[in-house]
Design a protein around this motif. Structure first.
Motif, PDB file in Angstrom:
ATOM      1  N   MET A   1      27.190 -15.286  26.558  1.00  0.00           N
ATOM      2  CA  MET A   1      26.585 -15.905  27.750  1.00  0.00           C
ATOM      3  C   MET A   1      27.525 -15.726  28.945  1.00  0.00           C
ATOM      4  N   ASP A   2      26.981 -15.253  30.043  1.00  0.00           N
ATOM      5  CA  ASP A   2      27.786 -15.119  31.261  1.00  0.00           C
ATOM      6  C   ASP A   2      27.717 -16.439  32.014  1.00  0.00           C
ATOM      7  N   LEU A   3      28.872 -17.057  32.232  1.00  0.00           N
ATOM      8  CA  LEU A   3      28.900 -18.343  32.939  1.00  0.00           C
ATOM      9  C   LEU A   3      28.686 -18.170  34.439  1.00  0.00           C
ATOM     10  N   GLY A   4      28.799 -16.957  34.926  1.00  0.00           N
ATOM     11  CA  GLY A   4      28.555 -16.701  36.359  1.00  0.00           C
ATOM     12  C   GLY A   4      29.678 -17.200  37.251  1.00  0.00           C
ATOM     13  N   LEU A   5      30.915 -17.228  36.732  1.00  0.00           N
ATOM     14  CA  LEU A   5      32.030 -17.780  37.515  1.00  0.00           C
ATOM     15  C   LEU A   5      32.894 -16.717  38.199  1.00  0.00           C
ATOM     16  N   ALA A   6      32.594 -15.449  37.971  1.00  0.00           N
ATOM     17  CA  ALA A   6      33.427 -14.396  38.574  1.00  0.00           C
ATOM     18  C   ALA A   6      33.423 -14.534  40.094  1.00  0.00           C
ATOM     19  N   ASN A   7      34.628 -14.518  40.670  1.00  0.00           N
ATOM     20  CA  ASN A   7      34.837 -14.621  42.123  1.00  0.00           C
ATOM     21  C   ASN A   7      34.421 -15.952  42.746  1.00  0.00           C
ATOM     22  N   LYS A   8      34.088 -16.939  41.926  1.00  0.00           N
ATOM     23  CA  LYS A   8      33.817 -18.275  42.467  1.00  0.00           C
ATOM     24  C   LYS A   8      35.149 -18.942  42.801  1.00  0.00           C
ATOM     25  N   VAL A   9      35.091 -19.954  43.652  1.00  0.00           N
ATOM     26  CA  VAL A   9      36.296 -20.683  44.038  1.00  0.00           C
ATOM     27  C   VAL A   9      36.226 -22.096  43.465  1.00  0.00           C
ATOM     28  N   ALA A  10      37.264 -22.462  42.708  1.00  0.00           N
ATOM     29  CA  ALA A  10      37.287 -23.783  42.081  1.00  0.00           C
ATOM     30  C   ALA A  10      38.521 -24.556  42.518  1.00  0.00           C
ATOM     31  N   LYS A 136      25.674 -22.275  44.995  1.00  0.00           N
ATOM     32  CA  LYS A 136      25.276 -23.135  43.864  1.00  0.00           C
ATOM     33  C   LYS A 136      26.442 -24.028  43.454  1.00  0.00           C
ATOM     34  N   PRO A 137      26.823 -24.949  44.313  1.00  0.00           N
ATOM     35  CA  PRO A 137      28.044 -25.711  44.058  1.00  0.00           C
ATOM     36  C   PRO A 137      27.882 -26.823  43.018  1.00  0.00           C
ATOM     37  N   ILE A 236      34.085 -28.779  30.708  1.00  0.00           N
ATOM     38  CA  ILE A 236      34.156 -28.852  32.182  1.00  0.00           C
ATOM     39  C   ILE A 236      33.698 -27.532  32.800  1.00  0.00           C
ATOM     40  N   VAL A 237      34.235 -26.445  32.255  1.00  0.00           N
ATOM     41  CA  VAL A 237      33.922 -25.120  32.825  1.00  0.00           C
ATOM     42  C   VAL A 237      32.433 -24.826  32.683  1.00  0.00           C
ATOM     43  N   PHE A 238      31.850 -25.166  31.540  1.00  0.00           N
ATOM     44  CA  PHE A 238      30.410 -24.945  31.386  1.00  0.00           C
ATOM     45  C   PHE A 238      29.621 -25.782  32.402  1.00  0.00           C
ATOM     46  N   LEU A 239      29.888 -27.092  32.455  1.00  0.00           N
ATOM     47  CA  LEU A 239      29.111 -27.959  33.361  1.00  0.00           C
ATOM     48  C   LEU A 239      29.275 -27.542  34.822  1.00  0.00           C
ATOM     49  N   PRO A 242      27.424 -21.883  37.059  1.00  0.00           N
ATOM     50  CA  PRO A 242      25.992 -21.652  37.306  1.00  0.00           C
ATOM     51  C   PRO A 242      25.164 -21.626  36.019  1.00  0.00           C
ATOM     52  N   ALA A 243      25.812 -21.428  34.856  1.00  0.00           N
ATOM     53  CA  ALA A 243      25.065 -21.445  33.590  1.00  0.00           C
ATOM     54  C   ALA A 243      24.459 -22.826  33.303  1.00  0.00           C
ATOM     55  N   ALA A 244      24.993 -23.857  33.948  1.00  0.00           N
ATOM     56  CA  ALA A 244      24.469 -25.224  33.743  1.00  0.00           C
ATOM     57  C   ALA A 244      23.537 -25.615  34.899  1.00  0.00           C
ATOM     58  N   SER A 245      22.798 -24.626  35.404  1.00  0.00           N
ATOM     59  CA  SER A 245      22.063 -24.789  36.667  1.00  0.00           C
ATOM     60  C   SER A 245      21.016 -25.906  36.683  1.00  0.00           C
ATOM     61  N   TYR A 246      20.530 -26.343  35.502  1.00  0.00           N
ATOM     62  CA  TYR A 246      19.501 -27.398  35.511  1.00  0.00           C
ATOM     63  C   TYR A 246      20.073 -28.728  35.030  1.00  0.00           C
ATOM     64  N   ILE A 247      21.397 -28.851  35.044  1.00  0.00           N
ATOM     65  CA  ILE A 247      22.035 -30.087  34.572  1.00  0.00           C
ATOM     66  C   ILE A 247      22.700 -30.783  35.747  1.00  0.00           C
ATOM     67  N   THR A 248      22.218 -31.977  36.065  1.00  0.00           N
ATOM     68  CA  THR A 248      22.909 -32.821  37.042  1.00  0.00           C
ATOM     69  C   THR A 248      22.711 -34.280  36.643  1.00  0.00           C
ATOM     70  N   GLY A 249      23.670 -35.112  37.041  1.00  0.00           N
ATOM     71  CA  GLY A 249      23.590 -36.540  36.678  1.00  0.00           C
ATOM     72  C   GLY A 249      23.829 -36.773  35.196  1.00  0.00           C
ATOM     73  N   ALA A 250      24.400 -35.782  34.520  1.00  0.00           N
ATOM     74  CA  ALA A 250      24.582 -35.897  33.067  1.00  0.00           C
ATOM     75  C   ALA A 250      26.051 -36.173  32.735  1.00  0.00           C
ATOM     76  N   SER A 251      26.265 -36.689  31.530  1.00  0.00           N
ATOM     77  CA  SER A 251      27.638 -36.823  31.034  1.00  0.00           C
ATOM     78  C   SER A 251      27.685 -36.266  29.621  1.00  0.00           C
TER      79      SER A 251
END
Ligand code: NDP
Length: 262
Positions: A1-10, A136-137, A236-239, A242-251
């Motif tokens: 699975m590509d997490l889509g984090l390449a060149n993102k700023v964290a 997609k922050p 943390i990295v998964f949440l 962008p791979a967690a694009s439909y997850i918000t308000g979750a723990s």
């Protein structure tokens, strides 16, 4: 699975040790650029060295996340370095307080409430304009299972963590649909703070392995050990990706199964 984090700023607060450092390492391995902060300059520069990042992939700045001016200065440095965009904020800086209601002073209550709330409020407020500029922050907060399953010997930490969980739920709604806000709920993870408690143990004859094994038994952890920093870091990295694009308000509980509720 590509997490889509390449060149993102964290941005990872408390990135100089334990879970924050492991998170920074994983983010770099995913191709992200990472800014870390901590208060102690020696610990921070040792952490930066250990990350052995490519030139310009890592920014390490001293910053106390409870000091608004310092957080602003950190954000200015990040802005200059990243071109004004932040895709992910990981609010991880902090530590727990071991004390019961009987032995927690008013000053300690205030200190603990300030640490838990303002280590979220100040970085979130300060970095929000930079997150707003990203496509997609996400924000990931490192919280504790104590927020849902309080422990009397950590009364102030438990109460404060419950409040933070409540705050994060409000932010997930307020910041939607643009910024996702999630948290991880930790059990016991072998990091800087448990190392300090081990060093302060009363029975100095106990080896590190014996002390940590006894701790896991006492806490009835089904997986029979403490976690290691990489384990929450992966969550943390998964949440935050962008791979967690439909997850918000979750723990997400990362505890070796130690919770007793459904
Ligand atoms: P560590 O002590 O290994 O790391 C804590 C990090 O936070 C360090 O980099 C520290 O650097 C930094 N930090 C602490 N206070 C501040 C501050 N005011 N401003 C900036 N940086 C700060 O511990 P962990 O990796 O275990 O802790 C990470 C988070 O997880 C913490 O919030 C902790 O409370 C939480 N947690 C951990 C659990 C565990 O079992 N390990 C359980 C539940 C929650 P410096 O001291 O130099 O500032």
């Amino acid at each position: 699975m590509d997490l889509g984090l390449a060149n993102k700023v964290a941005v990872v607060t408390g990135g100089s040790s334990g879970i924050g450092l492991a998170t920074a390492r994983l983010l770099l391995a995913e191709g992200a650029r990472v800014a870390i902060c901590g208060r102690n300059p020696e610990r921070l520069s040792a952490a930066a060295k250990s990350l052995a990042a490519k030139p310009d992939a890592l920014l390490a700045e001293t910053c106390d996340v409870l000091d608004a001016d310092a957080v602003n200065a950190f954000a200015r440095k990040v802005t200059g370095w990243s071109g004004g965009r932040v895709d992910l904020l990981v609010n991880n800086a902090g530590q727990g307080r071991v004390s019961t209601f009987a032995n927690t002073t008013d000053a300690q209550w205030r200190e603990e409430l300030e640490l838990k709330f303002f280590s979220q409020v100040l970085p979130i407020r300060t970095f929000r304009p930079l997150l707003d500029g990203a496509p997609k922050p996400a924000i990931v907060a490192v919280n504790s299972l104590l927020s849902l399953q309080p422990e009397p010997h950590m009364v102030a930490t438990s109460a404060a963590r419950a409040g933070v969980q409540n705050l994060l739920k409000s932010l997930a709604a307020e910041f939607a649909p643009h910024i996702r806000v999630n948290s991880i709920l930790l059990g016991l993870v072998d990091s800087g703070q448990w190392q300090r408690r081990f060093e302060a143990r009363t029975d100095k004859a106990q080896t590190r392995e014996q002390w940590f094994d006894a701790l896991a038994r006492d806490k009835h952890i089904p997986l029979q050990r403490l976690g290691v920093p990489d384990e929450p870091a992966r969550a943390i990295v998964f949440l935050g990706s962008p791979a967690a694009s439909y997850i918000t308000g979750a723990s997400l509980e990362v505890s070796g199964g130690v919770s007793r509720f459904i």
